[in-house]
Design a protein around this motif. Sequence first.
Motif, PDB file in Angstrom:
ATOM      1  N   LEU A   1      -0.132   4.700  -9.195  1.00 43.65           N
ATOM      2  CA  LEU A   1      -1.448   4.076  -9.214  1.00 43.65           C
ATOM      3  C   LEU A   1      -2.315   4.642  -8.095  1.00 43.65           C
ATOM      4  O   LEU A   1      -1.794   5.060  -7.054  1.00 43.65           O
ATOM      5  CB  LEU A   1      -1.328   2.558  -9.032  1.00 43.65           C
ATOM      6  CG  LEU A   1      -0.576   1.807 -10.124  1.00 43.65           C
ATOM      7  CD1 LEU A   1      -0.412   0.345  -9.734  1.00 43.65           C
ATOM      8  CD2 LEU A   1      -1.299   1.921 -11.449  1.00 43.65           C
ATOM      9  N   PRO A   2      -3.637   4.620  -8.273  1.00 47.45           N
ATOM     10  CA  PRO A   2      -4.510   5.066  -7.187  1.00 47.45           C
ATOM     11  C   PRO A   2      -4.479   4.046  -6.048  1.00 47.45           C
ATOM     12  O   PRO A   2      -4.360   2.845  -6.287  1.00 47.45           O
ATOM     13  CB  PRO A   2      -5.895   5.123  -7.835  1.00 47.45           C
ATOM     14  CG  PRO A   2      -5.817   4.250  -9.040  1.00 47.45           C
ATOM     15  CD  PRO A   2      -4.384   4.250  -9.481  1.00 47.45           C
ATOM     16  N   ALA A   3      -4.575   4.531  -4.829  1.00 52.37           N
ATOM     17  CA  ALA A   3      -4.502   3.660  -3.653  1.00 52.37           C
ATOM     18  C   ALA A   3      -5.844   2.966  -3.436  1.00 52.37           C
ATOM     19  O   ALA A   3      -6.529   3.177  -2.446  1.00 52.37           O
ATOM     20  CB  ALA A   3      -4.094   4.462  -2.423  1.00 52.37           C
ATOM     21  N   GLU A   4      -6.217   2.094  -4.370  1.00 55.77           N
ATOM     22  CA  GLU A   4      -7.456   1.322  -4.295  1.00 55.77           C
ATOM     23  C   GLU A   4      -7.102  -0.123  -3.945  1.00 55.77           C
ATOM     24  O   GLU A   4      -6.016  -0.594  -4.264  1.00 55.77           O
ATOM     25  CB  GLU A   4      -8.173   1.352  -5.647  1.00 55.77           C
ATOM     26  CG  GLU A   4      -8.540   2.735  -6.119  1.00 55.77           C
ATOM     27  CD  GLU A   4      -9.024   2.748  -7.572  1.00 55.77           C
ATOM     28  OE1 GLU A   4      -8.900   1.709  -8.257  1.00 55.77           O
ATOM     29  OE2 GLU A   4      -9.502   3.793  -8.001  1.00 55.77           O
TER      30      GLU A   4
ATOM     31  N   LYS B   1       0.819  -1.218   0.000  1.00 52.61           N
ATOM     32  CA  LYS B   1       0.000   0.000   0.000  1.00 52.61           C
ATOM     33  C   LYS B   1       0.851   1.265   0.000  1.00 52.61           C
ATOM     34  O   LYS B   1       0.377   2.324  -0.383  1.00 52.61           O
ATOM     35  CB  LYS B   1      -0.993  -0.002   1.163  1.00 52.61           C
ATOM     36  CG  LYS B   1      -0.385   0.133   2.539  1.00 52.61           C
ATOM     37  CD  LYS B   1      -1.466   0.111   3.601  1.00 52.61           C
ATOM     38  CE  LYS B   1      -0.877   0.193   4.996  1.00 52.61           C
ATOM     39  NZ  LYS B   1      -1.920   0.161   6.006  1.00 52.61           N
TER      40      LYS B   1
ATOM     41  N   PRO C   1       1.054   4.249  -4.538  1.00 58.14           N
ATOM     42  CA  PRO C   1       1.062   5.653  -4.982  1.00 58.14           C
ATOM     43  C   PRO C   1       2.411   6.076  -5.568  1.00 58.14           C
ATOM     44  O   PRO C   1       2.473   6.941  -6.422  1.00 58.14           O
ATOM     45  CB  PRO C   1       0.736   6.445  -3.717  1.00 58.14           C
ATOM     46  CG  PRO C   1       0.945   5.522  -2.580  1.00 58.14           C
ATOM     47  CD  PRO C   1       0.819   4.130  -3.098  1.00 58.14           C
TER      48      PRO C   1
ATOM     49  N   LYS D   1      -5.696  -2.262  -6.814  1.00 55.98           N
ATOM     50  CA  LYS D   1      -4.330  -1.904  -7.222  1.00 55.98           C
ATOM     51  C   LYS D   1      -3.326  -2.376  -6.175  1.00 55.98           C
ATOM     52  O   LYS D   1      -2.236  -2.829  -6.507  1.00 55.98           O
ATOM     53  CB  LYS D   1      -4.199  -0.385  -7.421  1.00 55.98           C
ATOM     54  CG  LYS D   1      -5.124   0.167  -8.477  1.00 55.98           C
ATOM     55  CD  LYS D   1      -4.875  -0.425  -9.837  1.00 55.98           C
ATOM     56  CE  LYS D   1      -5.801   0.208 -10.857  1.00 55.98           C
ATOM     57  NZ  LYS D   1      -5.737  -0.430 -12.143  1.00 55.98           N
TER      58      LYS D   1
END
Length: 180
Positions: free
Chosen positions: A135-138, A127, A131, A141
């Motif tokens: 990439l988005p912190a989803e 995590k 970022p 991902k």
Amino acid sequence: MGSLFEELEAREAAARLRVEELEAEIAALSGRLGLARESLERLRIARETVAEVLAEMAPEEPAVAVDVGQPAAGAPVASAYAGAERQVIGVLTVPNWQLGMGAEVLPRVYRDIVEVVADAPGPIRAKQIVPRIGLPAEAGKIEGTRSKLKRLVERGWLDEDVPGLFTLARRQGGVSPNSH
């Protein structure tokens, strides 16, 4: 006045019939939509599964020294994987780390991950990496990145001494995957 009530009843019956017709159309469209969604989901899963299988496939030829800037003595200048991203679009192969191999043999996203881990002051979590590689912190991902991290551990590029915490693989003689 009787004719007014008859007219209202006739209009009500027509409106009821139209509502029933529209409800039948909605039911039919809902069924078609459900089938289309199932088909889309199967295709998405198939594409992801194929991508994972191809990414996990062991390369047929072993890699050789790949540090283009400073090749090992007597070693070829380029790797068996040099230019592979340009030649085979959509297939990611993560070779097993070998002595003298640099991170440039990795597909771009894996190379980015190794660089982030190398730059981290200590062990790092998926995590925290997401970022940093843009990439988005989803959740999806993060899980995808965690999968890539595990693959890099399996192939000898990274270590995971504590579950979920990743570091560069420690090598005998101090050689690391991104040393140049």
